[in-house]
Design an enzyme around this catalytic site. Structure first.
Site, short mmCIF file in Angstrom:
data_model
loop_
_atom_site.label_atom_id
_atom_site.label_comp_id
_atom_site.label_asym_id
_atom_site.label_seq_id
_atom_site.Cartn_x
_atom_site.Cartn_y
_atom_site.Cartn_z
N LYS A 26 1.30 7.29 4.70
CA LYS A 26 0.87 5.89 4.70
C LYS A 26 0.22 5.50 6.03
O LYS A 26 -0.03 4.32 6.28
CB LYS A 26 2.07 4.99 4.45
CG LYS A 26 2.74 5.21 3.11
CD LYS A 26 3.87 4.21 2.95
CE LYS A 26 4.71 4.50 1.74
NZ LYS A 26 5.79 3.50 1.59
N PRO A 39 0.82 -1.21 0.00
CA PRO A 39 0.00 0.00 0.00
C PRO A 39 0.86 1.27 0.00
O PRO A 39 1.81 1.38 0.77
CB PRO A 39 -0.80 -0.12 1.30
CG PRO A 39 -0.79 -1.59 1.61
CD PRO A 39 0.53 -2.08 1.15
N GLU A 40 0.52 2.19 -0.88
CA GLU A 40 1.22 3.47 -0.94
C GLU A 40 0.21 4.57 -0.68
O GLU A 40 -0.95 4.29 -0.35
CB GLU A 40 1.92 3.60 -2.28
CG GLU A 40 2.78 2.36 -2.57
CD GLU A 40 3.88 2.56 -3.59
OE1 GLU A 40 4.24 3.70 -3.90
OE2 GLU A 40 4.41 1.53 -4.07
#
Length: 270
Positions: A51, A2-3
């Site tokens: 994030k 995940p970014e």
């Protein structure tokens, strides 16, 4: 992994499911907060910072989570079967009368006072998708250590928040530099373009279900839609620009992809 764009989408889903609702279940399944009970609390909202995910409650508490490599939040309707993984991987359950938000494999999960959020996100640089985005500050941060490899500088969340390994590889390709090139060796115009391109990519992808840096979309033909990224995940396949075989090398336990023809700079010795 995940970014920033993916984390923002997660925050939106959680916010839609929980904001303004009273928790019927607030269960944290980590040793440090195993006795904490969030049930009965009203959720003010869920926001992303780089994030990081911040779930805020009306009584001045915040639940901080970070997905890192394997974590995920899933939202289910009441009575819907949970499908995010086996039960022993569940780290948090935030449920209302209508929906359940279930956190799987969360490596970071902590409860703190909302006024103390700076302890967990105060170190972050300008957020590429946040209201605090400042490209000039991000560029100064990026160039503060000229000898540092550009890949490391891009991934350092203290410089600018939201870039992960996928965007790092893609941005280096667009800058025609290998991830190991000292950031100070980038021409000033390329360094500035690196920052502006990072913002453009994350903004373009924050509403897309499937990330793309090439402009390919699911609406295209199947062969075209597969070419969503320039180099990431393309080891052994031809570069989309020059047809040279894309290479990959381990970089601190994360793969770094690059085109040996299009990108200049140091590369690892096999």
């Amino acid at each position: 992994m995940p970014e920033g764009d993916t984390v923002l989408q997660t925050a939106r889903r959680l916010d839609t499911a929980l904001a303004g609702q009273v928790l019927t279940v607030g269960d944290l399944r980590v040793p440090r907060f195993a006795t904490a009970d969030l049930s009965g609390r009203t959720v003010l909202g869920v926001t992303a910072r780089g994030k990081h995910l911040l779930t805020r409650f009306q009584d001045g508490l915040t639940l901080h989570s970070h997905l890192r490599m394997e974590g995920a939040w899933r939202v289910y309707e009441a009575g819907e079967r949970w499908r995010g993984g086996p039960g022993h991987q569940i780290r948090a359950v935030l449920a209302t009368a209508e929906r359940s938000a279930v956190g799987y494999r969360l490596p970071v999960l902590e409860l703190l006072r909302t006024v103390d959020e700076g302890q967990v996100v105060g170190h972050l640089g300008p957020d590429l998708l946040g209201q605090d985005w400042d490209p000039d500050l991000a560029l100064r941060n990026l160039l503060a250590d000229p000898g540092r490899p550009v890949g490391d500088a891009l991934l350092d969340q203290r410089n600018l928040a939201g870039i992960g390994n996928v965007y790092m590889c893609e941005l280096c390709f667009m800058a025609r530099a290998t991830p190991w090139l000292p950031v100070g060796e980038l021409p000033s115009s390329i360094a500035a373009r690196l920052v502006s391109t990072a913002e453009q990519l994350l903004v373009a992808n924050r509403d897309r279900p499937v990330r793309t840096t090439t402009g390919a979309t699911p609406a295209m033909s199947r062969s075209q839609a597969r070419e969503r990224l320039f180099v990431y995940g393309r080891a052994g396949r031809p570069c989309l620009r020059c047809r040279t075989t894309v290479r990959v090398a381990d970089r601190d336990n994360r793969p770094a992809y690059w085109c040996p023809h299009c990108q200049t700079g140091p590369v690892p010795v096999p």
